[in-house]
Motif scaffolding. Sequence first.
Motif, PDB file in Angstrom:
ATOM      1  N   TYR A 170     -16.592   6.342  -1.048  1.00 54.57           N
ATOM      2  CA  TYR A 170     -15.154   6.210  -0.831  1.00 54.57           C
ATOM      3  C   TYR A 170     -14.523   7.567  -0.513  1.00 54.57           C
ATOM      4  CZ  TYR A 170     -10.275   4.984  -1.748  1.00 54.57           C
ATOM      5  OH  TYR A 170      -8.916   4.796  -1.644  1.00 54.57           O
ATOM      6  N   LEU A 181       0.815  -1.211   0.000  1.00 52.94           N
ATOM      7  CA  LEU A 181       0.000   0.000   0.000  1.00 52.94           C
ATOM      8  C   LEU A 181       0.847   1.258   0.000  1.00 52.94           C
ATOM      9  CD1 LEU A 181      -2.731  -1.108   2.574  1.00 52.94           C
ATOM     10  CD2 LEU A 181      -3.047  -0.786   0.108  1.00 52.94           C
ATOM     11  N   GLN A 197       1.998   1.474  -3.524  1.00 55.30           N
ATOM     12  CA  GLN A 197       0.861   1.217  -4.412  1.00 55.30           C
ATOM     13  C   GLN A 197       1.265   0.354  -5.603  1.00 55.30           C
ATOM     14  OE1 GLN A 197      -0.189   5.387  -4.959  1.00 55.30           O
ATOM     15  NE2 GLN A 197      -1.893   5.184  -3.525  1.00 55.30           N
ATOM     16  N   PHE A 232      -9.254  -2.430  -7.275  1.00 55.74           N
ATOM     17  CA  PHE A 232      -9.591  -1.780  -5.999  1.00 55.74           C
ATOM     18  C   PHE A 232      -9.008  -0.374  -5.942  1.00 55.74           C
ATOM     19  CE2 PHE A 232      -5.821  -4.442  -5.554  1.00 55.74           C
ATOM     20  CZ  PHE A 232      -4.874  -3.549  -5.085  1.00 55.74           C
ATOM     21  N   ARG A 233      -9.525   0.400  -4.985  1.00 52.41           N
ATOM     22  CA  ARG A 233      -8.977   1.706  -4.666  1.00 52.41           C
ATOM     23  C   ARG A 233      -8.244   1.604  -3.326  1.00 52.41           C
ATOM     24  NH1 ARG A 233     -14.774   3.528  -6.147  1.00 52.41           N
ATOM     25  NH2 ARG A 233     -14.509   4.598  -8.157  1.00 52.41           N
ATOM     26  N   ALA A 234      -7.181   2.381  -3.181  1.00 51.09           N
ATOM     27  CA  ALA A 234      -6.448   2.416  -1.921  1.00 51.09           C
ATOM     28  C   ALA A 234      -5.701   3.739  -1.811  1.00 51.09           C
ATOM     29  CB  ALA A 234      -5.472   1.244  -1.842  1.00 51.09           C
ATOM     30  N   TYR A 260      -4.808   3.478   5.732  1.00 49.25           N
ATOM     31  CA  TYR A 260      -5.287   3.603   4.355  1.00 49.25           C
ATOM     32  C   TYR A 260      -6.782   3.312   4.302  1.00 49.25           C
ATOM     33  CZ  TYR A 260      -0.295   3.008   3.311  1.00 49.25           C
ATOM     34  OH  TYR A 260       1.069   3.139   3.281  1.00 49.25           O
ATOM     35  N   LYS A 261      -7.473   3.926   3.344  1.00 45.45           N
ATOM     36  CA  LYS A 261      -8.833   3.494   3.044  1.00 45.45           C
ATOM     37  C   LYS A 261      -8.763   2.603   1.811  1.00 45.45           C
ATOM     38  CE  LYS A 261     -10.093   7.834   0.652  1.00 45.45           C
ATOM     39  NZ  LYS A 261     -11.112   8.915   0.583  1.00 45.45           N
ATOM     40  N   PHE A 262      -9.711   1.673   1.720  1.00 45.53           N
ATOM     41  CA  PHE A 262      -9.610   0.606   0.723  1.00 45.53           C
ATOM     42  C   PHE A 262     -11.009   0.191   0.295  1.00 45.53           C
ATOM     43  CE2 PHE A 262      -9.629  -4.028  -0.002  1.00 45.53           C
ATOM     44  CZ  PHE A 262      -8.699  -4.143  -1.024  1.00 45.53           C
TER      45      PHE A 262
END
Length: 380
Positions: free
Chosen positions: A148, A75, A78, A372-374, A353-355
């Motif tokens: 998100y 993360l 990335q 995915f988003r991170a 982190y947000k995920f």
Amino acid sequence: MNKTYLALLLAMTFGLTACGSSSSDDTPVETPDEVTDGSGGSDDGSSDGGNEEATIYGPYSTGSTSAPVAVYFDLDTQTQLTLTDEEAATDTAWDIGFKRTNVFLNTHQDTPVSFYFTGNNSDFYDDTGAPVSDLFLNATADSELDDYLAVTESDIPEAEAFSTDTETQVIGDTFYNYDFTTHVVTPNEETYYIVFSDSNYTKFHVTDIVTEGRGIGEITLGVMHQSVLDGQTTFAEEVTLTVDAVGCSDAVYVDFDMQQVVTQTDGWDLSIPCADGAGEFALTIADDATALRTDAQTYNGVDTEAAQYYGFSEETVSEYAMSTNNWYFYDSTSHLLYSQFGVYLIQAGDTTYKFQITSYYDEEGTSGAYSFRADPLSGE
């Protein structure tokens, strides 16, 4: 009961007949969540973590049901890290991993990576906890983007709200209860186990325990056998099997096909270790067997075509933190997995982190391909 866990139970109960396969001869299926800008091959990602917020990474393939492979993601940078499973077992650089439907965390860092679910999509479930299918089927990466983006540093809870992956036993000490005040042992009759061994399935629970000193003198099982080899599709009526371990000098062995005690040289399925002339408080399945812990109502039988999705495992298993608020909904009509677009917080080192998982399929509809988003919310 956790709402997402209810969704998973419903999926299993309805019979998972075709989801999850991504072998070369898979029939193409409609991709439920299209990958948006920022997506691409497994080399996507910024080496300096400087991508725009809500960039979608992936798709990253986790192989097929018959030949699964793990994907390891850092993360901080990335990026995907190319590691064997053996290397990943000691590597501290990766933070989150994927393997078919499982999402897992790196517990080998100085502080294990941990997880928290924000509960952003509670409207995806009705008042009884049942999933609202239309909401899952119609959700897209674009429609759930605002959820998100709305999660910020102010949403990070106290550290004790986070959980991490652990290792546990499928049976372990869950078949009995121990009263620390009275020192009385009683059976945990409400917990059932399904064992897959010798091509057949057996559902059992412990109904009585008679102690002998500090061990088991006698243990009674309620056994329900499903002989797949004889064409059975449901479990038979419960049969009582009492196992005597008083005076034992070696482990006691049980064959579920015969529903009786056998010797070590026979095709046994379950064993009770022996110590000091009595059974130990442990139940062990055969090396080539797998098991599933469940309850009385969930399974009346095992659908052999869908069994690979039930969650059978070896005796020692990993308890994934995300499984308490799992990321997907299974649609029994299309046999596809749909992201619930949950926004999760992941603590890795000094950073939170947000995920959010946006898809389980690539552009050709092949399953096991995560996007995915991170993004970091706080940290050095």
